[in-house]
Write a protein that holds these residues in place. Structure first.
Motif, PDB file in Angstrom:
ATOM      1  N   TYR A 252      73.502 -19.973  40.650  1.00 47.07           N
ATOM      2  CA  TYR A 252      74.584 -19.497  39.599  1.00 47.07           C
ATOM      3  C   TYR A 252      74.874 -18.379  39.500  1.00 47.07           C
ATOM      4  O   TYR A 252      73.494 -17.984  39.297  1.00 47.07           O
ATOM      5  N   ASP A 253      76.170 -17.719  39.835  1.00 45.94           N
ATOM      6  CA  ASP A 253      76.040 -16.054  39.951  1.00 45.94           C
ATOM      7  C   ASP A 253      76.233 -15.954  38.300  1.00 45.94           C
ATOM      8  O   ASP A 253      78.454 -16.506  38.510  1.00 45.94           O
ATOM      9  N   HIS A 254      77.018 -15.623  37.133  1.00 48.78           N
ATOM     10  CA  HIS A 254      77.614 -15.576  36.444  1.00 48.78           C
ATOM     11  C   HIS A 254      77.815 -14.191  36.025  1.00 48.78           C
ATOM     12  O   HIS A 254      77.933 -13.608  34.468  1.00 48.78           O
ATOM     13  N   GLU A 255      77.830 -12.989  37.209  1.00 48.64           N
ATOM     14  CA  GLU A 255      77.546 -11.732  36.698  1.00 48.64           C
ATOM     15  C   GLU A 255      78.444 -11.115  37.751  1.00 48.64           C
ATOM     16  O   GLU A 255      78.995  -9.565  37.630  1.00 48.64           O
ATOM     17  N   ALA A 256      79.306 -11.797  38.541  1.00 47.46           N
ATOM     18  CA  ALA A 256      80.295 -11.169  39.588  1.00 47.46           C
ATOM     19  C   ALA A 256      81.829 -10.216  38.631  1.00 47.46           C
ATOM     20  O   ALA A 256      81.218 -11.239  37.543  1.00 47.46           O
ATOM     21  N   PRO A 257      81.194  -9.528  39.370  1.00 47.50           N
ATOM     22  CA  PRO A 257      83.423  -8.706  38.484  1.00 47.50           C
ATOM     23  C   PRO A 257      84.079  -9.743  38.506  1.00 47.50           C
ATOM     24  O   PRO A 257      84.375  -9.954  39.349  1.00 47.50           O
ATOM     25  N   LEU A 258      85.262  -9.053  37.832  1.00 42.70           N
ATOM     26  CA  LEU A 258      86.168 -10.001  37.277  1.00 42.70           C
ATOM     27  C   LEU A 258      87.370  -9.559  38.232  1.00 42.70           C
ATOM     28  O   LEU A 258      88.061  -8.151  38.119  1.00 42.70           O
TER      29      LEU A 258
END
Length: 296
Positions: free
Chosen positions: A87-93
């Protein structure tokens, strides 16, 4: 040959599930938490060589204009017999990113890589809750909040100055300027006050906005000088509460061997929902489905 675009044509709806060309890597954007659920399965035909000998998978994320960085929960992730999740919750938006997964065999060697691209939606211009605050270690504490006003960044200099005999000029030894620091003030509804309290005390946070916030790039930081909750009424009849704190960015925390942390899902939650392992096995069709709560 020029590409002709009809402005009145409806926008293409992105797929819910994105897969790599070999179908070994799959991704689903978690819009509720601005994250990405990732699943690796190299046993899907055509398989990688000796898929039963795969023990781990390393997944890298490449952001626009940046070098690849490891996904926190896949540096590396367990992928016994070629199946694993992250799970990746740090990708730029609001910008496309590329995920590349590489299997690691029991002897430490690696197999063929596979890649896919996704975009995590950013808050739309004019949307009230235009700031994401994410806990690096406890993503279920993350909140989407209203930024009360744009910050005014400042960047401290690092200089040593000395006089030079016989010269009107001084000499200056200098280094990189410090990262831009600023004060953040957010407004949240009453039901999120306790969550924000816990979030601001949970360690390293990641502050994210859409690309248009030029004065506020994504920043890892540990909140300091906290104030609030202060009642404001900014959110209408529900009343709003403000929190403020100082942001001094830090480097991204190390990712090696970090466990998978998916918002709202953990072994504690599995134990709360199910009385026996048989009940768990009957509810999920695969390890990927169990570890992502049915998302993949």
């Amino acid at each position: 040959m020029p590409l002709i675009v009809d402005p009145s044509a409806p926008q293409v709806t992105p797929p819910d599930r994105v897969v790599s060309p070999e179908r070994w890597l799959a991704a689903v954007v978690d819009t509720s938490w601005a994250g990405v659920v990732l699943s690796y399965n190299c046993t899907t035909p055509p398989t990688v060589p000796a898929p039963g000998s795969v023990r781990k998978v390393r997944i890298l994320r490449t952001d626009p204009g940046s070098a690849p960085v490891p996904v926190r929960s896949a540096d590396p992730a367990w992928a016994l017999a070629g199946v694993g999740t992250a799970y990746d919750h740090e990708a730029p938006l609001g910008v496309p990113v590329i995920y590349t997964a590489t299997p690691i065999y029991a002897d430490g060697s690696t197999g063929p890589a596979t890649s896919l691209a996704v975009t995590v939606p950013a808050p739309e211009p004019g949307q009230e809750r235009d700031l994401w605050l994410k806990s690096v270690n406890e993503p279920s504490l993350s909140v989407q909040a209203m930024l009360v006003e744009r910050p005014e960044p400042s960047s401290a200099g690092r200089q040593d100055v000395a006089d030079v005999p016989g010269s009107p000029y001084r000499v200056v030894a200098y280094d990189e300027h410090a990262a831009e620091s600023y004060t953040l003030t957010i407004d949240v509804p009453p039901e999120q006050v306790d969550q924000v309290r816990a979030l601001l005390r949970s360690g390293v946070l990641l502050a994210q906005t859409r690309p248009g916030y030029i004065v506020m790039p994504d920043a890892y930081h540990v909140p300091s000088d906290l104030t609030g909750p202060t009642p404001t009424g900014r959110l209408g009849s529900s009343e709003g509460y403000q929190f403020s704190w100082a942001v001094e960015p830090v480097d991204r925390p190390a990712t090696g061997d970090a466990p998978m942390r998916m918002p709202g899902w953990s072994w504690d939650e599995v134990a709360r929902r199910f009385g026996t392992w048989d009940a768990v096995a009957a509810s999920y069709s695969s390890w990927a489905s169990l570890s992502t709560n049915g998302v993949l």
